[in-house]
Design a protein around this motif. Structure first.
Motif, short mmCIF file in Angstrom:
data_model
loop_
_atom_site.label_atom_id
_atom_site.label_comp_id
_atom_site.label_asym_id
_atom_site.label_seq_id
_atom_site.Cartn_x
_atom_site.Cartn_y
_atom_site.Cartn_z
N SER A 247 0.77 -1.36 -0.33
CA SER A 247 -0.01 0.33 0.07
C SER A 247 0.99 1.45 0.62
O SER A 247 2.00 1.19 0.01
N TYR A 248 -0.04 1.79 -0.25
CA TYR A 248 0.80 3.76 -0.67
C TYR A 248 0.64 4.24 1.24
O TYR A 248 -0.66 5.13 0.99
N ASP A 249 1.38 4.92 1.72
CA ASP A 249 1.08 5.20 3.05
C ASP A 249 1.92 6.76 2.89
O ASP A 249 2.59 6.67 4.03
N GLY A 250 1.61 7.58 2.05
CA GLY A 250 2.49 9.27 1.84
C GLY A 250 4.25 8.82 1.66
O GLY A 250 4.37 9.95 1.64
N TYR A 251 5.36 7.62 1.67
CA TYR A 251 5.81 7.27 1.25
C TYR A 251 7.05 8.24 -0.16
O TYR A 251 5.72 7.08 -1.21
N VAL A 252 7.36 9.22 -0.62
CA VAL A 252 7.58 9.23 -2.15
C VAL A 252 9.13 9.63 -2.11
O VAL A 252 9.49 10.35 -1.40
N ASP A 253 9.46 9.17 -3.62
CA ASP A 253 10.87 9.56 -3.87
C ASP A 253 11.30 10.96 -3.39
O ASP A 253 10.71 11.47 -4.14
N ILE A 254 13.11 11.05 -3.30
CA ILE A 254 13.18 12.30 -3.30
C ILE A 254 13.61 12.79 -4.56
O ILE A 254 13.73 13.93 -4.67
#
Length: 338
Positions: A247-254
């Protein structure tokens, strides 16, 4: 035409380099640089050769091989513990709500905060399939065979598993997210920064990136629109990960703002549902349930598609799959339905 997954070898370098030139950028784990690819393969060979089973800082590179020609037509990677050689940075998207009694209003603001929350977790990444082979479920074979490897070598992997999806890249090869945020602090374009990261690591992020939270309202509209959005070519990969319980938990690639998908390792569908059985018979091709099977440990690990049938004391597999992996009656395999 038959394909199998196997451990990468040093002699695969040229194949990997030719595929790396086809990625179109934004693909940190497969840089078009022979020295970096050689270092990856060297590290991978050492990981396959390590004969202790504890959770360590390993990299396993796998390749998709055309069994008939020997050509390598795809690759994928497993990182068992990120954040050991240098910090592993992500942005975490969060919301801050504040209330003004005088105005009788509540304001909510989204923020991006630089974090190292995923250090110590394991990563599935580096998946690339040659454009000429993007049919017949080979991408699924590349992706899901990694979970059979994890199941077979569970003690080498962490309790969390994540995958970074490539973010939005424009027609010129730039990243709206990078241009709207990090590029303002680094004085270099996305392609240059991404290539530097692939070759040298991201310590320069720690040296130069501001550590305080960044309000997304201060970014350009194009940069905001790219946060947590996968590259169009990565939407199918995102659906596959969701089917595996990521699932996508709000972490994104810098770098490009692409979403990071996270799961508990033991809750990943293909890890949880993988079975181990003895082969008790070889059948004609097409008889049974189409599945992904694996055999062997570490550098002997292989995987392919097969037709599986239930039988007393074990399973049957089709003759083509048996030939692909050199299997016979009495051998043990891991398997998951396609």
């Amino acid at each position: 035409m038959s394909f199998k997954i196997r451990a990468a070898r040093m002699e695969d370098l040229q194949h990997l380099y030719e595929m790396a030139k086809l990625t179109g950028g934004g693909f940190t784990n497969l840089p078009a640089d022979k020295d970096s690819l050689t270092a990856k393969l060297d590290r991978s060979v050492k990981a396959y050769d390590r004969n202790t089973d504890e959770h360590g800082n390993d990299l396993f590179v796998m390749v998709l091989e055309n069994v008939e020609t020997g050509a390598v037509r795809g690759t994928s990677q497993l990182f068992t513990m990120v954040g050991q050689s240098w910090p592993f940075y992500s942005y975490r998207l969060s919301t801050l709500s504040q209330t003004s009694k005088e105005l009788n209003r509540t304001f909510s603001a989204q923020m991006l905060t630089l974090v190292t929350d995923l250090e110590g977790a394991s990563e599935v990444g580096g998946l690339f399939l040659h454009p000429g082979e993007r049919a017949g479920g080979l991408g699924m074979l590349l992706a899901r065979s990694r979970y059979l490897f994890i199941k077979e070598h569970r003690s080498r992997f962490g309790n969390r598993l994540f995958a970074e999806l490539r973010g939005v890249i424009d027609e010129a090869g730039g990243s709206p997210f990078w241009d709207g945020l990090a590029g303002r602090f680094f004085g270099m374009g996305f392609q240059e920064a991404d290539y530097f990261n692939a070759i040298h690591g991201n310590q320069f992020i720690a040296d130069l990136m501001p550590k305080h939270p960044i309000y997304t309202a201060m970014l350009s509209e194009t940069a905001r629109a790219a946060i947590g959005i996968p590259h169009p070519n990565g939407r199918a990969a995102m659906r596959m990960l969701e089917n595996e319980n990521f699932s996508y938990d709000g972490y994104v690639d810098i770098f490009d703002g692409g979403p990071t998908m996270i799961a508990k390792t033991d809750d990943v569908t293909s890890v949880k549902n993988a079975k181990s059985d003895e082969i008790v018979g070889i059948t004609a091709s097409g008889a049974g349930l189409k599945s992904i099977i694996s055999c062997g440990k570490l550098h002997d690990f292989q995987a392919t598609y097969a037709f599986i049938g239930e039988a007393d004391g074990g399973v049957t597999i089709d003759e083509d799959a048996a030939a692909n992996l050199g299997l016979s009656v009495g051998d043990m395999i891991g398997h998951i339905p396609r």
